[in-house]
Write an enzyme that holds these catalytic residues in place. Structure first.
Site, short mmCIF file in Angstrom:
data_model
loop_
_atom_site.label_atom_id
_atom_site.label_comp_id
_atom_site.label_asym_id
_atom_site.label_seq_id
_atom_site.Cartn_x
_atom_site.Cartn_y
_atom_site.Cartn_z
CG HIS A 91 -1.74 1.20 1.40
ND1 HIS A 91 -1.51 2.12 2.40
CD2 HIS A 91 -2.80 1.67 0.69
CE1 HIS A 91 -2.40 3.09 2.31
NE2 HIS A 91 -3.18 2.85 1.28
CD GLU A 94 -2.85 2.39 -3.52
OE1 GLU A 94 -3.54 3.44 -3.46
OE2 GLU A 94 -3.10 1.38 -2.85
CG HIS A 95 -0.17 6.23 -0.74
ND1 HIS A 95 -0.78 7.36 -0.27
CD2 HIS A 95 -1.01 5.21 -0.48
CE1 HIS A 95 -1.93 7.04 0.29
NE2 HIS A 95 -2.10 5.74 0.19
CD GLU A 171 -5.14 5.38 3.03
OE1 GLU A 171 -5.79 4.50 2.42
OE2 GLU A 171 -4.04 5.82 2.64
#
Length: 465
Positions: A91, A94-95, A171
């Site tokens: 993840h 992904e950023h 997040e």
């Protein structure tokens, strides 16, 4: 994924490309790709698949009636592929891939697509990661160049790692403030425990905070290899042109690698061991209680998945479902109540979610358990099975009305199943589901011991398994 783009990077960052060269590359030049037509579906378009010498696969569905194209790069890497210290790396990556390459700054990545009215985004799951763009058909060459660039050649600058670390921690905190989301993660952890399937896709503050750039870089270069990647596109396009553009876009990057065979889809064995049945409570002073009751299900290659889809539709898949009618429509005990199934390569889940006033939790759980036991013992009627089959077929076909869903279907067929089941074949498999198929599965699945996850104003001892 929510992204906050940084300001443009210094000019010297973009000069590196000149020293990299633009030669034909190991998979370019005279190397040959293998192309075949997978289907010419009357309910869709012509589907073609090309395997490049590097093992990278390109699948397209040509739909001339569309004026848009959805383009996605799917990597067979998700959160379950991380070690404990790496939890959240997929993840995190992904950023980071949107933060800049040798050719583009973060601002250029977003502005070039937005300047033509397109959109980009990405998401990470437990078993794969997807980066995608949707643009007008005439802007597909731009989308291919931008998306291939960011996936193949991201810089992962130290400053960007720190910026995105802060974004991801926010997040995670935001997710913790959403009990309706948190309860799903709590349930998965209750079933899978310390197995990688039980971990949060985002990682936790304890794993994300100390994660180094080197760890992320090693994960990136070790996992994002050509054999692990599927590129899929659907819309008004020409397959040969897409393949040519992809080869140009990855030339000279790490994806322009030595000849290799595509990676096989994720193996289904050995089966994942789940935890003994348990109850997990997250005490929170919320206005509404969120509960999930469920058990291990079946994996995604299990032939019973079509019967499971029918069972799920009838039990809790819509407004006409048994649970919705009993708990919401007739008794008004909950605003939201539904059942769902999650399927992985080697495991699966079946569960019921409900959100209700804390004082009504016991009644909602009692009614849910009673309905599950009733279906397990008595099965569904012929009329219910017919309705469930109609729901399955209708939702699938209606879901093919846009290029994004068609693009996803191509990629998932290749990555998760190793094959693309034609639409007519899938509809036939649903039609072949019998009342007996559904009821045999219901008797076996719904009789399993159920774990319970709860988020709300309760203590750990307020619920009995």
């Amino acid at each position: 994924m929510s992204r906050a783009f940084s300001a443009p990077f210094p000019p010297d960052r973009r000069g590196v490309a000149a020293s990299r060269g633009t030669g034909a590359g190991r998979s370019g030049g005279t190397a040959r790709a293998v192309t075949r037509t997978l289907s010419d579906d009357p309910l869709g378009g012509t589907v073609r698949r090309t395997v490049l010498p590097s093992g990278l696969r390109v699948l397209t569905e040509a739909i001339p009636a569309m004026r848009s194209v959805s383009f996605g790069i799917w990597v067979a890497v998700g959160s379950r592929d991380e070690t404990g210290p790496q939890a959240g790396a997929a993840h995190f990556l992904e950023h980071l891939l949107f933060k800049g390459t040798h050719k583009r700054t973060a601002l250029e990545i977003s502005s070039q697509i937005e300047a033509v009215g397109g959109e980009t985004n990405a998401f990470t799951t437990k078993e794969y990661t997807c980066y995608y763009a949707r643009v007008l058909d005439e802007d597909l060459p731009l989308a291919i160049d931008v998306m291939c660039d960011l996936v193949a050649d991201s810089l992962l600058e130290p400053a960007d790692v720190e910026t995105e670390r802060g974004v991801i921690l926010e997040e995670i905190a935001m997710h913790d403030d959403e009990p309706g989301d948190e309860v799903h993660d709590l349930f998965v952890q209750a079933v899978y425990g310390d197995h990688p399937l039980g971990r949060l896709i985002s990682g936790t503050a304890e794993t994300v905070t100390p994660m180094t750039r080197r760890q992320i870089q090693n994960f990136y270069r070790g996992r994002y290899t050509a054999p692990q990647i599927v590129i899929a596109a659907a819309g008004n396009l020409d397959h040969a042109a897409v393949v040519k553009l992809v080869r140009q876009a990855v030339r000279g990057t790490p994806l322009d690698s030595d000849p290799a065979s595509p990676a096989p889809h994720r193996a289904a064995t050995p089966a994942v061991r789940t935890r003994p049945v348990t109850t997990v409570v997250e005490p929170k002073e919320t206005e509404q209680a969120h509960v999930i009751l469920g058990c291990p299900g079946i994996d995604r290659l299990d032939d019973r998945r079509f019967a499971l889809g029918v069972l799920n539709n009838v039990l809790g898949g819509g407004m006409s479902s048994r649970l919705f009618q009993e708990i919401r429509e007739q008794r008004g005990l909950a605003y939201s109540v539904y059942s769902y199934a999650s399927q992985y390569a080697d495991s699966g889940l079946f569960a019921v979610y409900a959100g209700c006033a804390p004082g009504k939790v016991d009644e909602v759980l009692a009614l849910t358990r009673a309905e599950l036991a009733r279906v397990a013992a008595d099965g569904l009627t012929e009329a219910e099975v017919a309705r469930g089959k109609g729901m399955s077929k209708g939702s699938f076909v209606l879901g093919l009305e846009d290029t994004g869903s068609r693009m996803s279907r191509l990629a998932k067929g290749e990555l998760l199943y190793g094959d693309l089941m034609p639409v007519d074949e899938l509809l036939r498999r649903v039609d072949e589901v019998s009342v007996e198929d559904v009821n045999v599965l219901a008797a076996e699945l719904l009789s399993r011991p159920m774990s319970l996850a709860v988020v709300g104003p309760f203590g750990a001892g307020d619920f009995a398994v």
